[in-house]
Design a protein around this motif. Structure first.
Motif, PDB file in Angstrom:
ATOM      1  N   THR A   4       0.830  -1.205   0.000  1.00 32.27           N
ATOM      2  CA  THR A   4       0.000   0.000   0.000  1.00 32.27           C
ATOM      3  C   THR A   4       0.866   1.257   0.000  1.00 32.27           C
ATOM      4  O   THR A   4       0.619   2.190  -0.775  1.00 32.27           O
ATOM      5  CB  THR A   4      -0.945   0.009   1.216  1.00 32.27           C
ATOM      6  OG1 THR A   4      -1.786  -1.143   1.137  1.00 32.27           O
ATOM      7  CG2 THR A   4      -1.782   1.262   1.258  1.00 32.27           C
ATOM      8  N   GLU A   5       1.889   1.283   0.852  1.00 31.42           N
ATOM      9  CA  GLU A   5       2.786   2.444   0.884  1.00 31.42           C
ATOM     10  C   GLU A   5       3.461   2.654  -0.469  1.00 31.42           C
ATOM     11  O   GLU A   5       3.580   3.776  -0.946  1.00 31.42           O
ATOM     12  CB  GLU A   5       3.830   2.275   1.981  1.00 31.42           C
ATOM     13  CG  GLU A   5       3.256   2.393   3.372  1.00 31.42           C
ATOM     14  CD  GLU A   5       4.176   1.879   4.451  1.00 31.42           C
ATOM     15  OE1 GLU A   5       3.911   2.216   5.619  1.00 31.42           O
ATOM     16  OE2 GLU A   5       5.130   1.141   4.168  1.00 31.42           O
ATOM     17  N   ARG A   6       3.872   1.575  -1.068  1.00 27.56           N
ATOM     18  CA  ARG A   6       4.519   1.667  -2.380  1.00 27.56           C
ATOM     19  C   ARG A   6       3.560   2.282  -3.400  1.00 27.56           C
ATOM     20  O   ARG A   6       3.926   3.152  -4.184  1.00 27.56           O
ATOM     21  CB  ARG A   6       4.976   0.277  -2.830  1.00 27.56           C
ATOM     22  CG  ARG A   6       5.866   0.273  -4.049  1.00 27.56           C
ATOM     23  CD  ARG A   6       6.416  -1.121  -4.375  1.00 27.56           C
ATOM     24  NE  ARG A   6       7.271  -1.622  -3.304  1.00 27.56           N
ATOM     25  CZ  ARG A   6       6.954  -2.629  -2.481  1.00 27.56           C
ATOM     26  NH1 ARG A   6       5.814  -3.274  -2.621  1.00 27.56           N
ATOM     27  NH2 ARG A   6       7.779  -3.004  -1.532  1.00 27.56           N
ATOM     28  N   LYS A   7       2.305   1.839  -3.382  1.00 31.57           N
ATOM     29  CA  LYS A   7       1.312   2.372  -4.314  1.00 31.57           C
ATOM     30  C   LYS A   7       1.054   3.853  -4.055  1.00 31.57           C
ATOM     31  O   LYS A   7       0.913   4.635  -4.994  1.00 31.57           O
ATOM     32  CB  LYS A   7       0.006   1.590  -4.203  1.00 31.57           C
ATOM     33  CG  LYS A   7       0.083   0.219  -4.823  1.00 31.57           C
ATOM     34  CD  LYS A   7      -1.218  -0.522  -4.656  1.00 31.57           C
ATOM     35  CE  LYS A   7      -1.136  -1.913  -5.247  1.00 31.57           C
ATOM     36  NZ  LYS A   7      -2.396  -2.648  -5.092  1.00 31.57           N
ATOM     37  N   TYR A   8       0.976   4.237  -2.784  1.00 40.56           N
ATOM     38  CA  TYR A   8       0.741   5.647  -2.446  1.00 40.56           C
ATOM     39  C   TYR A   8       1.908   6.511  -2.886  1.00 40.56           C
ATOM     40  O   TYR A   8       1.726   7.563  -3.488  1.00 40.56           O
ATOM     41  CB  TYR A   8       0.550   5.827  -0.948  1.00 40.56           C
ATOM     42  CG  TYR A   8      -0.762   5.328  -0.377  1.00 40.56           C
ATOM     43  CD1 TYR A   8      -1.692   4.619  -1.140  1.00 40.56           C
ATOM     44  CD2 TYR A   8      -1.073   5.549   0.950  1.00 40.56           C
ATOM     45  CE1 TYR A   8      -2.862   4.155  -0.589  1.00 40.56           C
ATOM     46  CE2 TYR A   8      -2.262   5.098   1.500  1.00 40.56           C
ATOM     47  CZ  TYR A   8      -3.158   4.400   0.728  1.00 40.56           C
ATOM     48  OH  TYR A   8      -4.327   3.953   1.274  1.00 40.56           O
ATOM     49  N   VAL A  15      -4.640   8.704  -4.135  1.00 43.59           N
ATOM     50  CA  VAL A  15      -5.000   9.009  -2.756  1.00 43.59           C
ATOM     51  C   VAL A  15      -4.710  10.479  -2.480  1.00 43.59           C
ATOM     52  O   VAL A  15      -4.003  11.141  -3.238  1.00 43.59           O
ATOM     53  CB  VAL A  15      -4.227   8.128  -1.750  1.00 43.59           C
ATOM     54  CG1 VAL A  15      -4.590   6.673  -1.913  1.00 43.59           C
ATOM     55  CG2 VAL A  15      -2.742   8.332  -1.880  1.00 43.59           C
ATOM     56  N   SER A  16      -5.223  10.953  -1.364  1.00 39.56           N
ATOM     57  CA  SER A  16      -4.990  12.346  -0.992  1.00 39.56           C
ATOM     58  C   SER A  16      -3.507  12.560  -0.687  1.00 39.56           C
ATOM     59  O   SER A  16      -2.780  11.620  -0.353  1.00 39.56           O
ATOM     60  CB  SER A  16      -5.829  12.705   0.233  1.00 39.56           C
ATOM     61  OG  SER A  16      -5.360  11.989   1.364  1.00 39.56           O
ATOM     62  N   GLN A  22       1.675  10.649   4.834  1.00 34.11           N
ATOM     63  CA  GLN A  22       1.697   9.727   5.971  1.00 34.11           C
ATOM     64  C   GLN A  22       2.495   8.468   5.628  1.00 34.11           C
ATOM     65  O   GLN A  22       3.263   7.969   6.459  1.00 34.11           O
ATOM     66  CB  GLN A  22       0.272   9.353   6.382  1.00 34.11           C
ATOM     67  CG  GLN A  22      -0.478  10.475   7.061  1.00 34.11           C
ATOM     68  CD  GLN A  22      -1.938  10.129   7.295  1.00 34.11           C
ATOM     69  OE1 GLN A  22      -2.382   8.999   7.058  1.00 34.11           O
ATOM     70  NE2 GLN A  22      -2.708  11.117   7.737  1.00 34.11           N
ATOM     71  N   ALA A  23       2.317   7.975   4.427  1.00 32.48           N
ATOM     72  CA  ALA A  23       3.069   6.794   3.987  1.00 32.48           C
ATOM     73  C   ALA A  23       4.562   7.107   3.971  1.00 32.48           C
ATOM     74  O   ALA A  23       5.387   6.299   4.420  1.00 32.48           O
ATOM     75  CB  ALA A  23       2.598   6.333   2.610  1.00 32.48           C
TER      76      ALA A  23
END
Length: 61
Positions: A4-8, A15-16, A22-23
């Motif tokens: 998920t962090e990688r995608k963000y 995402v916002s 935050q990631a």
């Protein structure tokens, strides 16, 4: 990083900015812990530290 962090961070997922930052902050926190891990490996398992360096320092191909 988590998937998920990688995608963000790579903006693969829309995402916002807040979630993205935050990631990034979570990854930075883990980097601080990684410093401690490197110290422990240097003292107790230099071969494993070498493997870590090989992965981290490898040029992007």
């Amino acid at each position: 990083m988590t998937e998920t962090e990688r995608k963000y961070i790579t903006r693969e997922e829309d995402v916002s900015d807040s979630k993205r930052y935050q990631a990034i902050a979570r990854v930075r926190d883990r980097l601080e812990v990684l410093e401690q891990d490197v110290d422990a490996l240097a003292e107790h398992h230099p071969k494993l530290l070498g493997e870590l360096r090989d992965v981290v320092c490898k040029e992007n191909e």
